[in-house]
Design a protein around this motif. Structure first.
Motif, PDB file in Angstrom:
ATOM      1  N   ILE A 140       7.865  12.722   3.181  1.00 36.80           N
ATOM      2  CA  ILE A 140       7.382  11.353   3.324  1.00 36.80           C
ATOM      3  C   ILE A 140       6.536  11.145   4.578  1.00 36.80           C
ATOM      4  CG2 ILE A 140       9.378  10.379   4.538  1.00 36.80           C
ATOM      5  CD1 ILE A 140       7.913   8.732   1.477  1.00 36.80           C
ATOM      6  N   TYR A 141       6.759  11.983   5.601  1.00 35.81           N
ATOM      7  CA  TYR A 141       6.013  11.831   6.850  1.00 35.81           C
ATOM      8  C   TYR A 141       4.898  12.864   7.012  1.00 35.81           C
ATOM      9  CZ  TYR A 141      10.211   9.136   7.855  1.00 35.81           C
ATOM     10  OH  TYR A 141      11.245   8.245   7.789  1.00 35.81           O
ATOM     11  N   SER A 142       4.570  13.569   5.942  1.00 31.61           N
ATOM     12  CA  SER A 142       3.569  14.630   6.045  1.00 31.61           C
ATOM     13  C   SER A 142       2.193  14.060   6.377  1.00 31.61           C
ATOM     14  CB  SER A 142       3.484  15.429   4.746  1.00 31.61           C
ATOM     15  OG  SER A 142       2.827  14.691   3.741  1.00 31.61           O
TER      16      SER A 142
ATOM     17  N   SER B 188      15.643  15.093   0.546  1.00 37.33           N
ATOM     18  CA  SER B 188      15.435  13.798  -0.110  1.00 37.33           C
ATOM     19  C   SER B 188      14.070  13.725  -0.774  1.00 37.33           C
ATOM     20  CB  SER B 188      15.535  12.666   0.915  1.00 37.33           C
ATOM     21  OG  SER B 188      16.830  12.571   1.434  1.00 37.33           O
ATOM     22  N   ARG B 189      14.022  13.004  -1.878  1.00 41.31           N
ATOM     23  CA  ARG B 189      12.763  12.693  -2.561  1.00 41.31           C
ATOM     24  C   ARG B 189      12.719  11.185  -2.719  1.00 41.31           C
ATOM     25  NH1 ARG B 189       9.968  16.782  -4.016  1.00 41.31           N
ATOM     26  NH2 ARG B 189       8.543  15.639  -5.345  1.00 41.31           N
TER      27      ARG B 189
ATOM     28  N   GLU C 219       0.833  -1.204   0.000  1.00 41.91           N
ATOM     29  CA  GLU C 219       0.000   0.000   0.000  1.00 41.91           C
ATOM     30  C   GLU C 219       0.870   1.257   0.000  1.00 41.91           C
ATOM     31  OE1 GLU C 219      -2.768  -0.235   3.271  1.00 41.91           O
ATOM     32  OE2 GLU C 219      -3.473  -2.196   2.615  1.00 41.91           O
ATOM     33  N   PHE C 220       1.952   1.225   0.756  1.00 45.62           N
ATOM     34  CA  PHE C 220       2.878   2.354   0.796  1.00 45.62           C
ATOM     35  C   PHE C 220       3.540   2.553  -0.563  1.00 45.62           C
ATOM     36  CE2 PHE C 220       7.248   3.891   2.136  1.00 45.62           C
ATOM     37  CZ  PHE C 220       6.857   5.196   2.360  1.00 45.62           C
TER      38      PHE C 220
ATOM     39  N   HIS D 168      -3.563   8.633   1.870  1.00 43.37           N
ATOM     40  CA  HIS D 168      -3.394   7.233   1.472  1.00 43.37           C
ATOM     41  C   HIS D 168      -3.615   6.247   2.623  1.00 43.37           C
ATOM     42  CE1 HIS D 168      -2.025   8.336  -2.520  1.00 43.37           C
ATOM     43  NE2 HIS D 168      -1.266   9.251  -1.960  1.00 43.37           N
ATOM     44  N   GLN D 169      -4.074   6.769   3.764  1.00 41.34           N
ATOM     45  CA  GLN D 169      -4.351   5.941   4.942  1.00 41.34           C
ATOM     46  C   GLN D 169      -3.176   5.016   5.256  1.00 41.34           C
ATOM     47  OE1 GLN D 169      -8.026   4.097   3.708  1.00 41.34           O
ATOM     48  NE2 GLN D 169      -9.233   5.854   4.368  1.00 41.34           N
ATOM     49  N   LEU D 170      -2.005   5.636   5.454  1.00 44.02           N
ATOM     50  CA  LEU D 170      -0.772   4.874   5.614  1.00 44.02           C
ATOM     51  C   LEU D 170      -0.402   4.558   7.058  1.00 44.02           C
ATOM     52  CD1 LEU D 170       1.379   6.661   2.907  1.00 44.02           C
ATOM     53  CD2 LEU D 170       0.288   4.416   2.770  1.00 44.02           C
TER      54      LEU D 170
END
Length: 95
Positions: free
Chosen positions: A43-45, A82-83, A29-30, A52-54
């Motif tokens: 990435i942690y926003s 980083s991207r 899912e991620f 995306h319900q992560l």
């Protein structure tokens, strides 16, 4: 050209399905969320996590490390930070 790309994606579909079996459903899912976003810098926003319900940032960290280790995620580092994106461009398109 488009037909050739579609044929290549179809040809590699069994491999992509195996990828799905090699990682946890949450990791999949991620990875799918990253594929949909194309490239993510924060990435942690909260926005990404909710959209995306992560789950929590700590679970994202564990999934990120695991998928980086498996070379399924690419980390591009620059002076601005980083991207993250799906490493295999064809897998990203298939997803």
């Amino acid at each position: 050209m488009k037909a050739e790309c579609l044929a290549l994606l179809k040809e590699n579909e069994p491999i992509y399905l195996q990828y799905r079996n090699l990682i946890t459903s949450k990791q999949w899912e991620f990875l799918l969320a990253l594929a949909k976003e194309e490239s993510v810098s924060q990435i942690y926003s909260r926005e990404l996590l909710v959209k995306h319900q992560l789950g929590t940032p700590s679970s994202i960290r564990r999934m990120l490390v695991a998928l980086l280790d498996k070379e399924m995620i690419l980390e591009s580092v620059s002076s601005t930070g980083s991207r993250y994106s799906v490493y295999d461009v064809f897998l990203k398109r298939w997803m």
